[in-house]
Design an enzyme around this catalytic site. Structure first.
Site, PDB file in Angstrom:
ATOM      1  N   TYR A 163      -2.402  -1.427  10.637  1.00  0.00           N
ATOM      2  CA  TYR A 163      -2.465  -1.676   9.187  1.00  0.00           C
ATOM      3  C   TYR A 163      -1.201  -1.143   8.515  1.00  0.00           C
ATOM      4  CZ  TYR A 163      -4.012  -1.369   4.321  1.00  0.00           C
ATOM      5  OH  TYR A 163      -4.095  -1.504   2.949  1.00  0.00           O
ATOM      6  N   SER A 214       0.855  -1.190   0.000  1.00  0.00           N
ATOM      7  CA  SER A 214       0.000   0.000   0.000  1.00  0.00           C
ATOM      8  C   SER A 214       0.887   1.234   0.000  1.00  0.00           C
ATOM      9  CB  SER A 214      -0.849  -0.007   1.278  1.00  0.00           C
ATOM     10  OG  SER A 214      -1.461   1.254   1.471  1.00  0.00           O
TER      11      SER A 214
END
Ligand SMILES: NC(=O)c1ccc[n+]([C@@H]2O[C@H](COP(=O)([O-])OP(=O)(O)OC[C@H]3O[C@@H](n4cnc5c(N)ncnc54)[C@H](OP(=O)(O)O)[C@@H]3O)[C@@H](O)[C@H]2O)c1
Length: 254
Positions: free
Chosen positions: A153, A140
């Site tokens: 995360y 990401s």
């Protein structure tokens, strides 16, 4: 790499980016297996792309990962690609005792530990294949500049980015290629908590990430940072503290 006639396992392939990649790689002439926890979503995916093979599996569970490896290699012995895509994202507030850190779903197990363990299971098998193989990790833009509302995360994605680089170096002289695809914000189910707060859903379509993944494999472009995620990667080199502050202000709508 050749992007046809591969046999590919995509974890979390029943929705979002995983499903878009499954569809794109099937259309390109590959055999694609997907797994996920919800049977209903796997069935929906199969209705959309009938060529898919599906398997219920919770990759956060070590013995289910081992079972997934056994099933895949016995039913599809030509398997030559693993896409570590399944992921979850949680808003965790350490000011209030980090609720959600140890509930029924773990970001550390799903996003990081499972990707590492599945790589460890599949790589020895891939090394014995007489063809080119690949491990494709979906990280990401938040691997490069963290967003404080989803701290665990971001840590898992930064960890997966780091792991991917080491793995690529270890396997450099083998038939196993190691790719990283780092998407920016994409319109998927990942952001269900923000959605529940009725925040408008921003992001690029999942199909854009899928096309970028296909192109990355075709061109042996081992690190592919998609769209605006490039800004975060660049920012992390120039002034990480400043851009972390800025990103969090933008996300909070200030
Ligand atoms: N959306 C974004 O903005 C964005 C940006 C950058 C990176 N990413 C990454 O892209 C990947 C795909 O996410 P997405 O955006 O496509 O979200 P998504 O639509 O929520 O897809 C996640 C998939 O993972 C599966 N999954 C979750 N936990 C699992 C588990 N324990 N075992 C097996 N499967 C599991 C889900 O199915 P079940 O729930 O049925 O198991 C679902 O199919 C993730 O790694 C995410 O971090 C997304």
């Amino acid at each position: 790499m050749q992007t046809t006639k591969n046999t590919i396992l995509i974890t979390g392939g029943s929705t979002g980016i995983g499903l878009a990649m499954a569809e794109t790689f099937v259309k390109a002439g590959n055999e694609v297996l997907i797994c996920g926890r919800r049977e209903s979503k796997l069935l929906e995916a199969k209705r959309k792309v009938p060529q898919l093979h599906t398997r219920i599996c919770d990759i956060a569970n070590k013995s289910e990962r081992e079972e997934l490896y056994r099933w895949t290699t016995s039913e599809f012995p030509h398997i030559n690609m693993l896409f570590n895509n399944a992921g979850i994202q949680k808003e965790i507030d350490f000011l209030t005792g980090a609720p959600g850190l140890y509930d029924d779903e773990s970001e550390i197990e799903t996003n990081l530990a499972a990707s590492i363990h599945l790589s460890a299971l599949f790589i020895p098998y891939f090394l014995q294949q007489k063809k080119e193989c690949a491990v494709v990790n979906i990280t990401s833009g938040l691997a490069f500049v963290p967003l404080k509302i989803v701290p665990v995360y971001c840590a898992t994605k930064a960890g997966l980015h780091s792991f991917t680089m080491s793995l690529r170096s270890q396997l450099a002289k083998t038939n196993v290629h190691v790719f990283e695809i780092a998407p920016p914000i994409v319109k998927t189910e990942l952001h269900r908590e923000a959605k529940a707060r009725k925040q408008s859903q921003r992001g690029i379509p999942a199909s854009t990430v899928a096309k970028a993944a296909l192109k990355a494999l075709k061109n042996n472009q081992y690190e592919t940072i998609v769209g605006q995620a490039k800004v975060l990667k660049g920012a992390s080199r120039i002034a990480p503290g400043f851009f972390h502050h800025l990103l969090n202000k933008v996300a909070a709508g200030q």
